[in-house]
Write a protein that holds these residues in place. Sequence first.
Motif, mmCIF file in Angstrom:
data_model
loop_
_atom_site.group_PDB
_atom_site.id
_atom_site.type_symbol
_atom_site.label_atom_id
_atom_site.label_comp_id
_atom_site.label_asym_id
_atom_site.label_seq_id
_atom_site.Cartn_x
_atom_site.Cartn_y
_atom_site.Cartn_z
ATOM 1 N N ILE A 131 2.240 6.868 -0.295
ATOM 2 C CA ILE A 131 1.196 5.861 -0.529
ATOM 3 C C ILE A 131 1.787 4.486 -0.213
ATOM 4 O O ILE A 131 3.005 4.337 -0.097
ATOM 5 C CB ILE A 131 0.666 5.865 -1.985
ATOM 6 C CG1 ILE A 131 1.794 5.558 -2.986
ATOM 7 C CG2 ILE A 131 -0.009 7.190 -2.327
ATOM 8 C CD1 ILE A 131 1.281 5.197 -4.382
ATOM 9 N N ASN A 132 0.927 3.485 -0.102
ATOM 10 C CA ASN A 132 1.372 2.106 0.123
ATOM 11 C C ASN A 132 1.574 1.421 -1.227
ATOM 12 O O ASN A 132 0.611 1.256 -1.987
ATOM 13 C CB ASN A 132 0.334 1.307 0.919
ATOM 14 C CG ASN A 132 0.091 1.888 2.297
ATOM 15 O OD1 ASN A 132 -0.995 2.336 2.595
ATOM 16 N ND2 ASN A 132 1.113 1.887 3.125
ATOM 17 N N ALA A 133 2.810 0.995 -1.490
ATOM 18 C CA ALA A 133 3.083 0.362 -2.787
ATOM 19 C C ALA A 133 2.564 -1.072 -2.861
ATOM 20 O O ALA A 133 2.512 -1.646 -3.944
ATOM 21 C CB ALA A 133 4.590 0.385 -3.056
ATOM 22 N N CYS A 134 2.173 -1.648 -1.723
ATOM 23 C CA CYS A 134 1.769 -3.065 -1.741
ATOM 24 C C CYS A 134 0.357 -3.266 -2.262
ATOM 25 O O CYS A 134 -0.006 -4.373 -2.636
ATOM 26 C CB CYS A 134 1.895 -3.681 -0.354
ATOM 27 S SG CYS A 134 0.735 -2.987 0.850
ATOM 28 N N ILE A 135 -0.477 -2.221 -2.245
ATOM 29 C CA ILE A 135 -1.865 -2.399 -2.699
ATOM 30 C C ILE A 135 -2.207 -1.466 -3.861
ATOM 31 O O ILE A 135 -3.375 -1.315 -4.200
ATOM 32 C CB ILE A 135 -2.880 -2.230 -1.544
ATOM 33 C CG1 ILE A 135 -2.660 -0.924 -0.783
ATOM 34 C CG2 ILE A 135 -2.854 -3.423 -0.606
ATOM 35 C CD1 ILE A 135 -3.765 -0.625 0.233
ATOM 36 N N THR A 189 12.278 -0.935 -0.757
ATOM 37 C CA THR A 189 10.846 -0.942 -0.455
ATOM 38 C C THR A 189 10.482 -2.350 0.020
ATOM 39 O O THR A 189 10.674 -3.314 -0.706
ATOM 40 C CB THR A 189 10.032 -0.579 -1.725
ATOM 41 O OG1 THR A 189 10.448 0.716 -2.157
ATOM 42 C CG2 THR A 189 8.539 -0.570 -1.431
ATOM 43 N N LYS A 190 9.979 -2.450 1.254
ATOM 44 C CA LYS A 190 9.709 -3.767 1.854
ATOM 45 C C LYS A 190 8.222 -4.107 1.765
ATOM 46 O O LYS A 190 7.375 -3.217 1.661
ATOM 47 C CB LYS A 190 10.118 -3.780 3.335
ATOM 48 C CG LYS A 190 11.535 -3.342 3.599
ATOM 49 C CD LYS A 190 12.537 -4.288 2.948
ATOM 50 C CE LYS A 190 13.967 -3.894 3.261
ATOM 51 N NZ LYS A 190 14.911 -4.351 2.250
ATOM 52 N N VAL A 191 7.923 -5.393 1.866
ATOM 53 C CA VAL A 191 6.528 -5.838 1.959
ATOM 54 C C VAL A 191 6.407 -6.705 3.203
ATOM 55 O O VAL A 191 7.157 -7.669 3.363
ATOM 56 C CB VAL A 191 6.101 -6.638 0.718
ATOM 57 C CG1 VAL A 191 4.672 -7.138 0.887
ATOM 58 C CG2 VAL A 191 6.203 -5.773 -0.537
ATOM 59 N N VAL A 192 5.504 -6.344 4.087
ATOM 60 C CA VAL A 192 5.263 -7.148 5.294
ATOM 61 C C VAL A 192 3.816 -7.645 5.294
ATOM 62 O O VAL A 192 3.550 -8.832 5.187
ATOM 63 C CB VAL A 192 5.565 -6.345 6.577
ATOM 64 C CG1 VAL A 192 5.289 -7.186 7.821
ATOM 65 C CG2 VAL A 192 7.011 -5.872 6.589
ATOM 66 N N CYS A 193 2.872 -6.714 5.381
ATOM 67 C CA CYS A 193 1.469 -7.150 5.532
ATOM 68 C C CYS A 193 0.755 -7.316 4.196
ATOM 69 O O CYS A 193 -0.187 -8.087 4.083
ATOM 70 C CB CYS A 193 0.704 -6.147 6.385
ATOM 71 S SG CYS A 193 0.478 -4.538 5.586
ATOM 72 N N ALA A 194 1.187 -6.586 3.181
ATOM 73 C CA ALA A 194 0.541 -6.595 1.856
ATOM 74 C C ALA A 194 -0.933 -6.209 1.925
ATOM 75 O O ALA A 194 -1.723 -6.618 1.085
ATOM 76 C CB ALA A 194 0.711 -7.950 1.163
ATOM 77 N N GLU A 195 -1.310 -5.441 2.929
ATOM 78 C CA GLU A 195 -2.695 -4.964 2.980
ATOM 79 C C GLU A 195 -2.821 -3.531 3.481
ATOM 80 O O GLU A 195 -3.862 -3.131 3.987
ATOM 81 C CB GLU A 195 -3.588 -5.913 3.766
ATOM 82 C CG GLU A 195 -3.120 -6.279 5.138
ATOM 83 C CD GLU A 195 -4.038 -7.310 5.808
ATOM 84 O OE1 GLU A 195 -4.583 -6.982 6.858
ATOM 85 O OE2 GLU A 195 -4.191 -8.409 5.257
ATOM 86 N N GLY A 196 -1.760 -2.770 3.348
ATOM 87 C CA GLY A 196 -1.863 -1.331 3.622
ATOM 88 C C GLY A 196 -1.788 -0.953 5.083
ATOM 89 O O GLY A 196 -1.985 0.217 5.422
ATOM 90 N N ASP A 197 -1.461 -1.903 5.955
ATOM 91 C CA ASP A 197 -1.527 -1.637 7.391
ATOM 92 C C ASP A 197 -0.203 -1.245 8.030
ATOM 93 O O ASP A 197 -0.201 -0.544 9.031
ATOM 94 C CB ASP A 197 -2.055 -2.882 8.130
ATOM 95 C CG ASP A 197 -3.569 -2.908 8.166
ATOM 96 O OD1 ASP A 197 -4.159 -1.847 8.425
ATOM 97 O OD2 ASP A 197 -4.149 -3.975 7.928
ATOM 98 N N CYS A 198 0.923 -1.733 7.503
ATOM 99 C CA CYS A 198 2.174 -1.590 8.267
ATOM 100 C C CYS A 198 3.066 -0.477 7.749
ATOM 101 O O CYS A 198 3.958 -0.024 8.467
ATOM 102 C CB CYS A 198 2.939 -2.908 8.275
ATOM 103 S SG CYS A 198 3.750 -3.264 6.703
ATOM 104 N N GLY A 199 2.904 -0.054 6.514
ATOM 105 C CA GLY A 199 3.681 1.066 5.980
ATOM 106 C C GLY A 199 5.083 0.719 5.521
ATOM 107 O O GLY A 199 5.811 1.604 5.064
ATOM 108 N N ALA A 200 5.490 -0.576 5.599
ATOM 109 C CA ALA A 200 6.858 -0.931 5.194
ATOM 110 C C ALA A 200 7.108 -0.629 3.720
ATOM 111 O O ALA A 200 8.243 -0.449 3.295
ATOM 112 C CB ALA A 200 7.107 -2.414 5.464
ATOM 113 N N CYS A 201 6.035 -0.566 2.938
ATOM 114 C CA CYS A 201 6.151 -0.388 1.479
ATOM 115 C C CYS A 201 5.967 1.061 1.060
ATOM 116 O O CYS A 201 5.752 1.330 -0.130
ATOM 117 C CB CYS A 201 5.079 -1.234 0.810
ATOM 118 S SG CYS A 201 3.435 -0.673 1.322
ATOM 119 N N THR A 202 6.031 2.007 2.007
ATOM 120 C CA THR A 202 5.701 3.407 1.683
ATOM 121 C C THR A 202 6.669 4.005 0.654
ATOM 122 O O THR A 202 7.888 3.908 0.787
ATOM 123 C CB THR A 202 5.731 4.261 2.972
ATOM 124 O OG1 THR A 202 4.820 3.688 3.904
ATOM 125 C CG2 THR A 202 5.340 5.706 2.685
HETATM 126 S S1 FES Z 1 3.464 -4.062 3.185
HETATM 127 FE FE1 FES Z 1 2.340 -3.412 4.915
HETATM 128 S S2 FES Z 1 1.442 -1.580 4.206
HETATM 129 FE FE2 FES Z 1 2.372 -2.376 2.478
#
Ligand code: FES
Length: 507
Positions: free
Chosen positions: A73-77, A38-51
């Motif tokens: 769901i987005n795991a980053c937020i 599970t990756k984190v890129v934007c940490a604001e729910g926009d990129c989906g890397a953390c799905t």
């Molecule tokens: S890290 Fe980009 S949506 Fe979660």
Amino acid sequence: MRDHVVLFINGEKHEVRGAAAFSMLADFLRYERRLTGTKVVCAEGDCGACTVLRGHPMLGRNPESGTLRFDPINACIATVAQLDGAHILTIEAVSDGDTLHEVQRAVVDHHGSQCGFCTPGIVMALLGHTEHHLGDAPDRKALQNHLTGNLCRCTGYDPILDACANLRPSETTSVVARYDRPEVVAAQQAVARVPFHVIDGDRHYLAPTTVAGVLDARAAHPRARLVAGNTDLGVLMNKALLSTFGHAPAQPFTEFISLQHVAELGGVTVLPGVALHVGARATFAEVELVCDTHLPELASLLRVFASPQIKNIATLAGNIANGSPIGDSLPALLALDASLHIAGPGAADRVVPLAAFFKGYKQFDLRPGELIRTIVIPLPRPGALFRADKVCQRKDLDIAFVSGAWRLDLGADGRISDARVAYGGVGPTAMRLPKAEAALVGLKPTDPALASVAALIEAEVTPRSDVRGTEAGRRKLSGNLFRRFASGLRASGLKAPAASAGAEVTP
Ligand code: FES
Ligand SMILES: Cc1cc2nc3c(=O)[nH]c(=O)nc-3n(C[C@H](O)[C@H](O)[C@H](O)COP(=O)(O)OP(=O)(O)OC[C@H]3O[C@@H](n4cnc5c(N)ncnc54)[C@H](O)[C@@H]3O)c2cc1C
Ligand code: FES
């Protein structure tokens, strides 16, 4: 009362105490569980890397497979605490030993992964769709829509969409079926029945199971923030950790009261032909599903609301209580004369029309200790014309410049007997425009004079210039949105056309 959170991850139960319960799920997965897929890129729910996929008995069952419903769901937020009792499936759960799942096989075969950073999120988002369409021929367009919450910087998307188009129905098996065990579901249900209060230093996270419990918790923790889907709060929490442009970090939130286990706040009740009663815990995905049948014009707008990941957890109540003047749902709710049932320390709920709820920028008629219990949305009368629309730079996952909604009730003579005109993004709150409403009454909806109301709208809105657009541009867009609505009525011979948000309306 529990002093810990319980999470099920890829079939395993975890009890989480202290600071870890307050962390975002993505960080917990990566740093505590070493599930680094599970990756984190934007940490604001926009990129989906953390799905990741989330399943919970409260969210119901998948009608197709009969297994528990699991949705992306987005795991980053999303915090660990707000997901108490959930079963989370990560990318590590997808392959069966060394055998790739069909979605993974297709992505590999069609070169849908280059640097690979977005790939786990893309696979999880696609699974969120295929789990509900097992054995179906792939629908490239539907899968593309399901990827609106995922960004890829490398592939240009074509190889990913080729992978979607080449999924083999006979091989697209359920991942969830491998993890949806009765003993886990029973344990999840047991968890949801017991409230928790997790403490970490001066931080508190509470999850009562009744509205009365929430009110008690609010009285005991008056500074606590209510948490529904956390999609607004989670972004703020992540941002508050950053010191940007030399400014000191904002004051972090320390106390939270989650509504996740309050069953009485869940669901959407339909009073056919009369109203929808939307519970404070109902997600946009649930609302959209009901609106497909009972309020299709609102469903059209919700198609371009955020992404599947956000809609699977964000609530309508949160959209209202966040109070952004550009919240997508607000003009539509104002045009439909929605009202709020507000629970508080008093014996009976207060009923507040939404039009009276907003008092100024992020200021509401919500007294200390209160919470929104239900949103009541009256359905348009038969023959009424209703439409909601928004204008943004791109079709999906974008904040609107301006949004608008219109409802025209017609008398027996075919003339407008009552009108609602509501806009977002053109003032400190979403607002109704009474002068424009009054000017519409008595006109026929197909009358070319209807378009002249656009000029009134341009004069009545009170926008400001900001990074997204100028004051003049927003005025013009407000009028143009109405012109599009009016010309659509003329062209369709009185039928309100389906909403199509996007950037087609130009200043
Ligand atoms: S890290 Fe980009 S949506 Fe979660
Ligand atoms: C990537 C992304 C895309 C987005 N796209 C859109 C979009 O297209 N359109 C749009 O309008 N918004 C969008 N949003 C904003 C957000 O998703 C919505 O505002 C959402 O409806 C918030 O709901 P929530 O349940 O997550 O609220 P939360 O974050 O849990 O809460 C928001 C606020 O409401 C309060 N609150 C929650 N429930 C209650 C209650 N029952 N009573 C009183 N107060 C309450 C909370 O205390 C908090 O102050 C987006 C957000 C993200 C991160
Ligand atoms: S493969 Fe690199 S971001 Fe998608």
